[in-house]
Motif scaffolding. Structure first.
Motif, PDB file in Angstrom:
ATOM      1  N   ARG A 295       0.850  -1.190   0.000  1.00  0.00           N
ATOM      2  CA  ARG A 295       0.000   0.000   0.000  1.00  0.00           C
ATOM      3  C   ARG A 295       0.887   1.241   0.000  1.00  0.00           C
ATOM      4  N   GLN A 296       0.332   2.360  -0.490  1.00  0.00           N
ATOM      5  CA  GLN A 296       1.128   3.587  -0.561  1.00  0.00           C
ATOM      6  C   GLN A 296       0.886   4.491   0.638  1.00  0.00           C
TER       7      GLN A 296
ATOM      8  N   THR B 233       2.755   8.141   2.970  1.00  0.00           N
ATOM      9  CA  THR B 233       3.512   9.385   2.845  1.00  0.00           C
ATOM     10  C   THR B 233       4.482   9.499   4.007  1.00  0.00           C
TER      11      THR B 233
ATOM     12  N   ASP C 202       1.933   8.515   9.392  1.00  0.00           N
ATOM     13  CA  ASP C 202       0.623   8.595  10.053  1.00  0.00           C
ATOM     14  C   ASP C 202      -0.365   7.723   9.284  1.00  0.00           C
TER      15      ASP C 202
ATOM     16  N   VAL D 142      -4.263   6.276   8.726  1.00  0.00           N
ATOM     17  CA  VAL D 142      -5.706   6.397   8.972  1.00  0.00           C
ATOM     18  C   VAL D 142      -6.237   5.014   9.346  1.00  0.00           C
TER      19      VAL D 142
ATOM     20  N   HIS E 294      -9.228   3.193   9.079  1.00  0.00           N
ATOM     21  CA  HIS E 294     -10.554   3.283   8.460  1.00  0.00           C
ATOM     22  C   HIS E 294     -11.360   2.016   8.682  1.00  0.00           C
TER      23      HIS E 294
ATOM     24  N   PRO F 211      -5.783  -4.503   4.719  1.00  0.00           N
ATOM     25  CA  PRO F 211      -4.635  -5.023   5.468  1.00  0.00           C
ATOM     26  C   PRO F 211      -3.796  -3.935   6.136  1.00  0.00           C
ATOM     27  N   ALA F 212      -3.664  -2.775   5.485  1.00  0.00           N
ATOM     28  CA  ALA F 212      -2.837  -1.722   6.091  1.00  0.00           C
ATOM     29  C   ALA F 212      -3.519  -1.161   7.335  1.00  0.00           C
ATOM     30  N   SER F 213      -4.796  -0.854   7.205  1.00  0.00           N
ATOM     31  CA  SER F 213      -5.535  -0.289   8.338  1.00  0.00           C
ATOM     32  C   SER F 213      -5.618  -1.311   9.480  1.00  0.00           C
TER      33      SER F 213
ATOM     34  N   THR G 196      -6.403  10.992   4.598  1.00  0.00           N
ATOM     35  CA  THR G 196      -5.249  10.247   4.061  1.00  0.00           C
ATOM     36  C   THR G 196      -4.200  11.202   3.485  1.00  0.00           C
TER      37      THR G 196
ATOM     38  N   ARG H  95      -9.926   4.358  -3.331  1.00  0.00           N
ATOM     39  CA  ARG H  95     -11.145   4.276  -4.132  1.00  0.00           C
ATOM     40  C   ARG H  95     -12.243   3.619  -3.298  1.00  0.00           C
TER      41      ARG H  95
ATOM     42  N   SER I 176     -14.952   1.387  -1.993  1.00  0.00           N
ATOM     43  CA  SER I 176     -15.329  -0.025  -2.247  1.00  0.00           C
ATOM     44  C   SER I 176     -14.286  -0.807  -3.037  1.00  0.00           C
TER      45      SER I 176
ATOM     46  N   GLN J 270      -6.461  -1.285  -3.019  1.00  0.00           N
ATOM     47  CA  GLN J 270      -5.370  -0.866  -3.903  1.00  0.00           C
ATOM     48  C   GLN J 270      -4.911  -2.020  -4.795  1.00  0.00           C
TER      49      GLN J 270
HETATM   50  C1  LIG Z   1       0.548   8.640  -2.805  1.00  0.00           C
HETATM   51  C2  LIG Z   1      -0.315   8.140  -1.647  1.00  0.00           C
HETATM   52  C3  LIG Z   1      -0.017   8.526  -0.346  1.00  0.00           C
HETATM   53  C4  LIG Z   1      -0.822   8.081   0.732  1.00  0.00           C
HETATM   54  N1  LIG Z   1      -0.489   8.456   2.012  1.00  0.00           N
HETATM   55  C5  LIG Z   1      -1.216   7.982   3.051  1.00  0.00           C
HETATM   56  C6  LIG Z   1      -0.848   8.274   4.411  1.00  0.00           C
HETATM   57  O1  LIG Z   1       0.186   8.928   4.681  1.00  0.00           O
HETATM   58  N2  LIG Z   1      -1.631   7.785   5.406  1.00  0.00           N
HETATM   59  C7  LIG Z   1      -2.760   7.016   5.148  1.00  0.00           C
HETATM   60  O2  LIG Z   1      -3.423   6.593   6.082  1.00  0.00           O
HETATM   61  N3  LIG Z   1      -3.124   6.730   3.871  1.00  0.00           N
HETATM   62  C8  LIG Z   1      -2.383   7.174   2.826  1.00  0.00           C
HETATM   63  N4  LIG Z   1      -2.723   6.848   1.550  1.00  0.00           N
HETATM   64  C9  LIG Z   1      -3.984   6.105   1.327  1.00  0.00           C
HETATM   65  C10 LIG Z   1      -3.848   4.606   1.541  1.00  0.00           C
HETATM   66  O3  LIG Z   1      -2.865   4.073   0.678  1.00  0.00           O
HETATM   67  C11 LIG Z   1      -5.213   3.948   1.208  1.00  0.00           C
HETATM   68  O4  LIG Z   1      -6.202   4.406   2.107  1.00  0.00           O
HETATM   69  C12 LIG Z   1      -5.142   2.430   1.195  1.00  0.00           C
HETATM   70  O5  LIG Z   1      -6.278   1.962   0.490  1.00  0.00           O
HETATM   71  C13 LIG Z   1      -5.119   1.807   2.577  1.00  0.00           C
HETATM   72  O6  LIG Z   1      -4.954   0.421   2.422  1.00  0.00           O
HETATM   73  P1  LIG Z   1      -5.799  -0.650   3.248  1.00  0.00           P
HETATM   74  O7  LIG Z   1      -5.067  -1.924   3.117  1.00  0.00           O
HETATM   75  O8  LIG Z   1      -6.073  -0.133   4.622  1.00  0.00           O
HETATM   76  O9  LIG Z   1      -7.192  -0.700   2.478  1.00  0.00           O
HETATM   77  P2  LIG Z   1      -7.490  -1.397   1.047  1.00  0.00           P
HETATM   78  O10 LIG Z   1      -7.270  -2.857   1.102  1.00  0.00           O
HETATM   79  O11 LIG Z   1      -6.782  -0.650  -0.037  1.00  0.00           O
HETATM   80  O12 LIG Z   1      -9.059  -1.125   0.913  1.00  0.00           O
HETATM   81  C14 LIG Z   1     -10.003  -1.890   1.694  1.00  0.00           C
HETATM   82  C15 LIG Z   1     -11.332  -1.130   1.777  1.00  0.00           C
HETATM   83  O13 LIG Z   1     -11.131   0.054   2.551  1.00  0.00           O
HETATM   84  C16 LIG Z   1     -11.578   1.202   1.846  1.00  0.00           C
HETATM   85  N5  LIG Z   1     -10.687   2.321   2.207  1.00  0.00           N
HETATM   86  C17 LIG Z   1      -9.370   2.475   1.897  1.00  0.00           C
HETATM   87  N6  LIG Z   1      -8.869   3.615   2.433  1.00  0.00           N
HETATM   88  C18 LIG Z   1      -9.925   4.192   3.081  1.00  0.00           C
HETATM   89  C19 LIG Z   1     -10.082   5.399   3.827  1.00  0.00           C
HETATM   90  N7  LIG Z   1      -9.048   6.240   4.045  1.00  0.00           N
HETATM   91  N8  LIG Z   1     -11.290   5.681   4.367  1.00  0.00           N
HETATM   92  C20 LIG Z   1     -12.351   4.835   4.184  1.00  0.00           C
HETATM   93  N9  LIG Z   1     -12.266   3.676   3.484  1.00  0.00           N
HETATM   94  C21 LIG Z   1     -11.075   3.368   2.939  1.00  0.00           C
HETATM   95  C22 LIG Z   1     -11.524   0.809   0.361  1.00  0.00           C
HETATM   96  O14 LIG Z   1     -12.484   1.537  -0.385  1.00  0.00           O
HETATM   97  C23 LIG Z   1     -11.857  -0.672   0.410  1.00  0.00           C
HETATM   98  O15 LIG Z   1     -13.256  -0.862   0.396  1.00  0.00           O
HETATM   99  C24 LIG Z   1      -1.941   7.263   0.475  1.00  0.00           C
HETATM  100  C25 LIG Z   1      -2.220   6.862  -0.849  1.00  0.00           C
HETATM  101  C26 LIG Z   1      -1.420   7.301  -1.898  1.00  0.00           C
HETATM  102  C27 LIG Z   1      -1.754   6.851  -3.309  1.00  0.00           C
END
Ligand SMILES: Cc1cc2nc3c(=O)[nH]c(=O)nc-3n(C[C@H](O)[C@H](O)[C@H](O)COP(=O)(O)OP(=O)(O)OC[C@H]3O[C@@H](n4cnc5c(N)ncnc54)[C@H](O)[C@@H]3O)c2cc1C
Length: 260
Positions: free
Chosen positions: A75-76, A78, A90, A92, A94, A99-101, A139, A234, A236, A239
């Protein structure tokens, strides 16, 4: 790539946690505005390590060669700060649907994840204009906060960050907080801003909001090269999911804007 070890975990708000990391190579990395990196989160009982190569194509081939059931989630994120070899990110929180959250909600000092980047190849300099506008959701707050810290005091700017509610606000001077709990949304609030002729815009956050705001500024006559924009997540979709038609159009726009 290399590994990162968590050295501290500090809740900032109910939905945002700050972590510091140490790891090989951090002391040698330079700093530049808006440093983006890929973090790798291990599958249960597996390692986050893939390959020590810093060459993106070599490394990515090695990543894809790991069987899917063992491959770490990528996952990406900052760089909130990088000082004396200590990286701060930092996260979020969510929910446990990603997996990241999920990892961030339970992380403890000593936990290990992977890192690829940040790379200077993706450095995006701040624009030069009478007014800089920054807009994003939680984010994008790490990026916006670190960018604001770089601005000279004479620089005029407007910064908008959409968060769930007032408990999610952080001490970032100059930010106009947009509260979903109050029925506010980033696109409406930012679209109401009066824009001078000399303006540069930075957008990050939920992809459809970013796209709507970019369209708004282009419609006002702001040159595409003066709008830095990235969909950070995005609704629903994870990444890992394939790009949508809108994502592909966004990528084309980005390439076209570079050649303007
Ligand atoms: C260039 C860049 C920099 C970023 N920097 C940061 C950062 O510094 N800190 C940070 O926390 N995030 C940051 N993000 C965003 C982060 O990469 C995404 O929120 C990512 O999808 C989190 O991965 P995940 O495994 O938690 O969820 P995923 O497996 O990607 O998604 C699972 C589900 O969660 C939902 N979801 C994902 N993010 C959110 C959200 N924020 N709120 C509500 N629902 C969500 C999706 O829609 C999906 O349904 C950045 C993204 C980019 C492209």
């Amino acid at each position: 790539m290399s590994l990162l070890t968590v050295t501290s975990v500090t809740p900032l708000t109910p939905r945002m946690v700050r972590m510091t990391f140490t790891g090989d190579g951090l002391s040698e990395l330079g700093t530049w505005p808006d440093q983006q990196l890929k973090l790798l989160f291990p599958q249960p009982g597996r390692s986050a390590f893939v390959s020590s190569s810093e060459d993106v194509s070599v490394w990515y081939q090695a990543y894809l060669a790991v069987p899917e059931a063992e491959r770490p989630w990528m996952r990406q994120f900052t760089v909130r700060s990088l000082v004396d070899g200590v990286l701060t990110v930092d996260f979020v929180l969510h929910g446990d649907n990603g997996p990241a959250s999920r990892w961030a909600a339970g992380a403890r000092p000593g936990d290990v994840i992977g890192r690829f980047g940040p790379s200077r190849d993706y450095a995006r300099p701040l624009g030069v204009a009478d007014l800089l506008i920054f807009a994003g959701d939680e984010t994008a707050l790490p990026a916006i906060a670190s960018l604001l810290e770089l601005l000279p005091s004479s620089q005029r700017f407007l910064a908008f960050v959409e968060v769930a509610d007032p408990l999610e606000q952080q001490d970032v001077p100059g930010v106009r907080w947009v509260h979903r709990s109050a029925g506010e949304d980033l696109v409406s609030i930012v679209s109401a801003v009066e824009v001078p002729s000399s303006v540069w815009v930075w957008l990050g956050g939920e992809a459809s909001a970013v796209r709507a705001l970019r369209r708004h500024f282009v419609g006002l006559g702001v040159s595409k090269k003066d709008i830095e924009f990235t969909g950070y997540w995005r609704r629903s979709l994870t990444q890992d999911d394939a790009p949508t038609a809108d994502d592909l159009a966004e990528a084309q726009e980005r390439i076209a804007a570079l050649s303007e």
